[in-house]
Design a protein around this motif. Structure first.
Motif, PDB file in Angstrom:
ATOM      1  N   GLY A 150       7.300  22.210 -12.217  1.00  0.00           N
ATOM      2  CA  GLY A 150       6.497  21.216 -12.914  1.00  0.00           C
ATOM      3  C   GLY A 150       6.030  21.633 -14.295  1.00  0.00           C
ATOM      4  N   THR A 151       6.455  22.807 -14.779  1.00  0.00           N
ATOM      5  CA  THR A 151       5.983  23.305 -16.078  1.00  0.00           C
ATOM      6  C   THR A 151       7.073  23.348 -17.146  1.00  0.00           C
ATOM      7  N   LEU A 152       8.316  23.061 -16.780  1.00  0.00           N
ATOM      8  CA  LEU A 152       9.429  23.214 -17.721  1.00  0.00           C
ATOM      9  C   LEU A 152       9.422  22.122 -18.790  1.00  0.00           C
ATOM     10  N   ASP A 153       9.597  22.521 -20.050  1.00  0.00           N
ATOM     11  CA  ASP A 153       9.693  21.519 -21.108  1.00  0.00           C
ATOM     12  C   ASP A 153      11.132  21.005 -21.191  1.00  0.00           C
ATOM     13  N   ASP A 154      11.322  19.961 -21.970  1.00  0.00           N
ATOM     14  CA  ASP A 154      12.633  19.296 -22.036  1.00  0.00           C
ATOM     15  C   ASP A 154      13.718  20.231 -22.554  1.00  0.00           C
ATOM     16  N   GLU A 155      13.375  21.067 -23.538  1.00  0.00           N
ATOM     17  CA  GLU A 155      14.368  21.986 -24.103  1.00  0.00           C
ATOM     18  C   GLU A 155      14.850  22.990 -23.055  1.00  0.00           C
ATOM     19  N   THR A 156      13.919  23.507 -22.259  1.00  0.00           N
ATOM     20  CA  THR A 156      14.279  24.471 -21.221  1.00  0.00           C
ATOM     21  C   THR A 156      15.130  23.812 -20.148  1.00  0.00           C
ATOM     22  N   VAL A 157      14.764  22.594 -19.776  1.00  0.00           N
ATOM     23  CA  VAL A 157      15.535  21.873 -18.759  1.00  0.00           C
ATOM     24  C   VAL A 157      16.965  21.640 -19.239  1.00  0.00           C
ATOM     25  N   THR A 158      17.117  21.244 -20.485  1.00  0.00           N
ATOM     26  CA  THR A 158      18.457  21.024 -21.046  1.00  0.00           C
ATOM     27  C   THR A 158      19.267  22.319 -21.025  1.00  0.00           C
ATOM     28  N   GLU A 159      18.622  23.425 -21.387  1.00  0.00           N
ATOM     29  CA  GLU A 159      19.290  24.719 -21.392  1.00  0.00           C
ATOM     30  C   GLU A 159      19.718  25.124 -19.983  1.00  0.00           C
ATOM     31  N   LEU A 160      18.842  24.935 -19.016  1.00  0.00           N
ATOM     32  CA  LEU A 160      19.156  25.310 -17.636  1.00  0.00           C
ATOM     33  C   LEU A 160      20.276  24.441 -17.063  1.00  0.00           C
ATOM     34  N   ARG A 161      20.258  23.167 -17.368  1.00  0.00           N
ATOM     35  CA  ARG A 161      21.329  22.283 -16.863  1.00  0.00           C
ATOM     36  C   ARG A 161      22.680  22.680 -17.475  1.00  0.00           C
ATOM     37  N   CYS A 218       9.944  31.768 -18.187  1.00  0.00           N
ATOM     38  CA  CYS A 218       8.924  30.723 -18.273  1.00  0.00           C
ATOM     39  C   CYS A 218       7.574  31.189 -17.734  1.00  0.00           C
ATOM     40  N   THR A 219       7.561  32.310 -17.028  1.00  0.00           N
ATOM     41  CA  THR A 219       6.298  32.867 -16.540  1.00  0.00           C
ATOM     42  C   THR A 219       5.575  33.634 -17.633  1.00  0.00           C
ATOM     43  N   GLY A 220       6.314  34.025 -18.679  1.00  0.00           N
ATOM     44  CA  GLY A 220       5.730  34.830 -19.737  1.00  0.00           C
ATOM     45  C   GLY A 220       5.583  36.294 -19.359  1.00  0.00           C
TER      46      GLY A 220
END
Length: 217
Positions: A100-111, A143-145
């Motif tokens: 529930g914390t992923l931004d759109d850029e990260t989601v695109t990268e992961l996909r 994403c956890t930092g």
């Protein structure tokens, strides 16, 4: 063998390709590698090959055999179990934190990485498969930092062998496990932490199971 660029990173490229082939089982435990043979295979001088071989020996992938070359080492089932157990402790609970914390850029990268994993698996390009797989898992952990967490998991992955991977190339089993990456992204986007954690546990369990040529419970 892919053509390698002439650059300072030549040794790194050779090391990465050899480690991927060893991890996936394309180069099986017990096989002996020699610098002259590999230099001819890669089409390069002996120096970067020798440096790559020595680094792989330091990492535990190879062991020197007097007057013969370097033998590919084997990771025991017990060692694989211990490696996967530690990864389970580090990665699985993290899915609840990240969900529930992923931004759109990260989601695109992961996909995109999830798609690369599937495509590489379908075509038997295990160096790319493993590279994309590592990038996928580490990107989620980033994403956890927590940089220490990322470094620890990276090191654990470098010690792992998946010698059954090459044998799964033409089976539905490899594709079903590859598709788990896309499923995991969907769960994280939906914010379903418990389901994402359960999927990660099942996914990591493949390390000591089918990815290593063994049955799973």
């Amino acid at each position: 063998m892919a053509t390698l660029a002439s650059a300072e990173s030549l040794r790194e490229q050779i090391e990465a390709q050899l480690s991927s082939r060893i991890i996936s089982g394309e180069i099986p435990p017990g096989q002996v590698l020699t610098v002259p043979t590999l230099a001819g295979e890669f089409g390069v001088s002996a120096t970067p090959v020798r440096e790559a071989i020595l680094n792989l020996a330091r990492r535990g992938f190879l062991r020197p055999i007097r007057n013969r070359g370097f033998e590919v080492t084997e990771v025991s089932p017990e060692e694989l179990r211990e490696l996967s157990d530690v990864r389970m402790l580090l990665e699985a609970p993290t899915m609840v934190t990240v969900a529930g914390t992923l931004d759109d850029e990260t989601v695109t990268e992961l996909r995109a990485l999830a798609d690369r994993i599937v495509e590489a698996g379908q075509e038997g390009r295990f160096d790319e498969y493993l590279t994309a797989d590592t990038a996928f898992h580490l990107r989620i952990l980033e994403c956890t930092g927590n940089r220490k967490l990322v470094d620890l998991v990276r090191e654990l992955r470098q010690q792992t062998r998946l010698v059954g991977l090459a044998h799964l190339a033409e089976t539905d089993t490899l594709m079903s496990t590859a598709l788990e990456h896309a499923e995991l992204v969907d769960l994280l986007v939906a914010g379903d932490g418990p389901a994402a954690e359960a999927l990660m546990r099942r996914h990591i369990r493949h390390v000591g199971g089918i990815w290593s040529g063994r049955d799973e419970d």
